[in-house]
Design a protein around this motif. Structure first.
Motif, PDB file in Angstrom:
ATOM      1  N   ALA A 170      57.574  55.941  41.845  1.00 47.48           N
ATOM      2  CA  ALA A 170      57.422  54.531  42.267  1.00 47.48           C
ATOM      3  C   ALA A 170      56.083  54.180  42.876  1.00 47.48           C
ATOM      4  N   LEU A 171      55.594  54.875  43.861  1.00 51.28           N
ATOM      5  CA  LEU A 171      54.254  54.784  44.523  1.00 51.28           C
ATOM      6  C   LEU A 171      53.323  54.859  43.658  1.00 51.28           C
ATOM      7  N   ARG A 172      53.049  55.635  42.524  1.00 51.38           N
ATOM      8  CA  ARG A 172      52.152  55.884  41.397  1.00 51.38           C
ATOM      9  C   ARG A 172      52.121  54.551  40.759  1.00 51.38           C
ATOM     10  N   LEU A 173      53.329  54.110  40.478  1.00 52.69           N
ATOM     11  CA  LEU A 173      53.394  52.853  39.384  1.00 52.69           C
ATOM     12  C   LEU A 173      52.929  51.763  40.193  1.00 52.69           C
ATOM     13  N   HIS A 174      53.464  51.601  41.826  1.00 52.78           N
ATOM     14  CA  HIS A 174      52.834  50.522  42.577  1.00 52.78           C
ATOM     15  C   HIS A 174      51.330  50.439  42.631  1.00 52.78           C
ATOM     16  N   GLN A 175      50.732  51.725  42.407  1.00 52.59           N
ATOM     17  CA  GLN A 175      49.327  51.761  42.727  1.00 52.59           C
ATOM     18  C   GLN A 175      48.600  51.213  41.515  1.00 52.59           C
ATOM     19  N   ILE A 176      49.192  51.663  40.342  1.00 47.57           N
ATOM     20  CA  ILE A 176      48.611  51.120  39.071  1.00 47.57           C
ATOM     21  C   ILE A 176      48.696  49.368  39.034  1.00 47.57           C
ATOM     22  N   TYR A 177      50.068  48.945  39.257  1.00 47.13           N
ATOM     23  CA  TYR A 177      49.986  47.678  39.491  1.00 47.13           C
ATOM     24  C   TYR A 177      49.122  46.896  40.279  1.00 47.13           C
ATOM     25  N   ARG A 178      49.044  47.257  41.719  1.00 51.53           N
ATOM     26  CA  ARG A 178      48.049  46.882  42.437  1.00 51.53           C
ATOM     27  C   ARG A 178      46.575  46.886  41.949  1.00 51.53           C
ATOM     28  N   ASP A 179      46.276  48.094  41.512  1.00 52.78           N
ATOM     29  CA  ASP A 179      44.856  48.022  41.068  1.00 52.78           C
ATOM     30  C   ASP A 179      44.783  46.871  39.890  1.00 52.78           C
ATOM     31  N   LYS A 180      45.638  46.760  38.982  1.00 53.94           N
ATOM     32  CA  LYS A 180      45.423  45.729  37.811  1.00 53.94           C
ATOM     33  C   LYS A 180      45.293  44.163  38.611  1.00 53.94           C
ATOM     34  N   VAL A 181      46.204  43.960  39.446  1.00 54.82           N
ATOM     35  CA  VAL A 181      46.035  42.766  40.172  1.00 54.82           C
ATOM     36  C   VAL A 181      44.955  42.678  40.863  1.00 54.82           C
ATOM     37  N   VAL A 182      44.394  43.542  41.494  1.00 53.87           N
ATOM     38  CA  VAL A 182      43.031  43.229  41.992  1.00 53.87           C
ATOM     39  C   VAL A 182      41.926  42.944  41.082  1.00 53.87           C
ATOM     40  N   LEU A 193      41.913  39.593  39.426  1.00 52.81           N
ATOM     41  CA  LEU A 193      41.676  38.509  40.379  1.00 52.81           C
ATOM     42  C   LEU A 193      40.181  38.612  40.614  1.00 52.81           C
ATOM     43  N   ARG A 194      39.657  39.911  40.487  1.00 56.41           N
ATOM     44  CA  ARG A 194      38.204  39.841  40.455  1.00 56.41           C
ATOM     45  C   ARG A 194      37.582  39.384  39.379  1.00 56.41           C
ATOM     46  N   ALA A 195      38.300  39.572  38.297  1.00 56.19           N
ATOM     47  CA  ALA A 195      37.666  39.115  36.810  1.00 56.19           C
ATOM     48  C   ALA A 195      37.571  37.521  36.877  1.00 56.19           C
ATOM     49  N   GLU A 196      38.948  37.101  37.344  1.00 55.16           N
ATOM     50  CA  GLU A 196      39.022  35.569  37.410  1.00 55.16           C
ATOM     51  C   GLU A 196      37.970  35.083  38.414  1.00 55.16           C
ATOM     52  N   ILE A 197      37.785  35.642  39.484  1.00 57.39           N
ATOM     53  CA  ILE A 197      36.532  35.193  40.450  1.00 57.39           C
ATOM     54  C   ILE A 197      35.288  35.370  39.731  1.00 57.39           C
ATOM     55  N   GLU A 198      34.886  36.198  39.132  1.00 60.73           N
ATOM     56  CA  GLU A 198      33.677  36.400  38.348  1.00 60.73           C
ATOM     57  C   GLU A 198      33.373  35.341  37.361  1.00 60.73           C
ATOM     58  N   LYS A 199      34.742  35.176  36.585  1.00 53.25           N
ATOM     59  CA  LYS A 199      34.586  33.797  35.607  1.00 53.25           C
ATOM     60  C   LYS A 199      34.361  32.578  36.163  1.00 53.25           C
ATOM     61  N   GLY A 200      34.858  32.348  37.305  1.00 46.68           N
ATOM     62  CA  GLY A 200      34.561  31.139  38.123  1.00 46.68           C
ATOM     63  C   GLY A 200      33.228  31.009  38.540  1.00 46.68           C
ATOM     64  N   ILE A 201      32.656  31.961  39.215  1.00 48.82           N
ATOM     65  CA  ILE A 201      31.195  32.206  39.428  1.00 48.82           C
ATOM     66  C   ILE A 201      30.436  32.177  38.460  1.00 48.82           C
ATOM     67  N   ASP A 202      30.571  32.582  37.419  1.00 51.37           N
ATOM     68  CA  ASP A 202      29.703  32.668  36.109  1.00 51.37           C
ATOM     69  C   ASP A 202      29.729  31.248  35.404  1.00 51.37           C
ATOM     70  N   SER A 203      30.849  30.378  35.633  1.00 55.26           N
ATOM     71  CA  SER A 203      30.995  29.083  34.974  1.00 55.26           C
ATOM     72  C   SER A 203      30.071  28.049  35.921  1.00 55.26           C
ATOM     73  N   GLY A 204      29.592  28.336  36.928  1.00 57.37           N
ATOM     74  CA  GLY A 204      28.661  27.514  37.309  1.00 57.37           C
ATOM     75  C   GLY A 204      29.204  26.399  38.096  1.00 57.37           C
ATOM     76  N   PRO A 205      28.523  25.401  38.962  1.00 59.88           N
ATOM     77  CA  PRO A 205      29.119  24.501  39.611  1.00 59.88           C
ATOM     78  C   PRO A 205      29.910  23.232  38.553  1.00 59.88           C
ATOM     79  N   SER A 206      30.990  22.957  39.414  1.00 54.60           N
ATOM     80  CA  SER A 206      31.923  21.844  38.530  1.00 54.60           C
ATOM     81  C   SER A 206      31.201  20.476  38.850  1.00 54.60           C
ATOM     82  N   SER A 207      31.510  19.713  37.707  1.00 56.55           N
ATOM     83  CA  SER A 207      31.237  18.448  37.917  1.00 56.55           C
ATOM     84  C   SER A 207      32.233  17.353  38.564  1.00 56.55           C
ATOM     85  N   ARG A 208      33.340  18.130  38.973  1.00 58.10           N
ATOM     86  CA  ARG A 208      34.553  17.318  39.401  1.00 58.10           C
ATOM     87  C   ARG A 208      34.474  17.702  40.943  1.00 58.10           C
TER      88      ARG A 208
END
Length: 78
Positions: free
Chosen positions: A32-44, A47-62
């Protein structure tokens, strides 16, 4: 180390051992702990990928107000 479980969790652990998939309670918890670590690593990582996508998209006009208003009208993320 002392760990407390709910009755429902204890019953689940016992069922897993009784199924023959695990030899003892410790194996169930380690898995259970091993699977939890895999899950948490994927979540992190996601989230990092989404943050990078937002940063890479540049400023919003909105404006922040535009975004808030659009969320209220559609009920969906903008």
């Amino acid at each position: 180390m002392n760990i407390s479980f709910t009755k429902k969790q204890e019953e689940y652990i016992s069922r897993q051992v009784a199924s023959g998939e695990y030899q003892n309670n410790s194996e169930v918890i380690r898995d259970a702990l091993r699977l939890h670590q895999i899950y948490r690593d994927k979540v992190v990582a996601d989230l990092r990928a989404e943050i990078e996508k937002g940063i890479d998209s540049g400023p919003s006009s909105r404006s922040v107000q535009d975004i808030i208003e659009s969320k209220g009208k559609t009920g969906k993320s903008a």
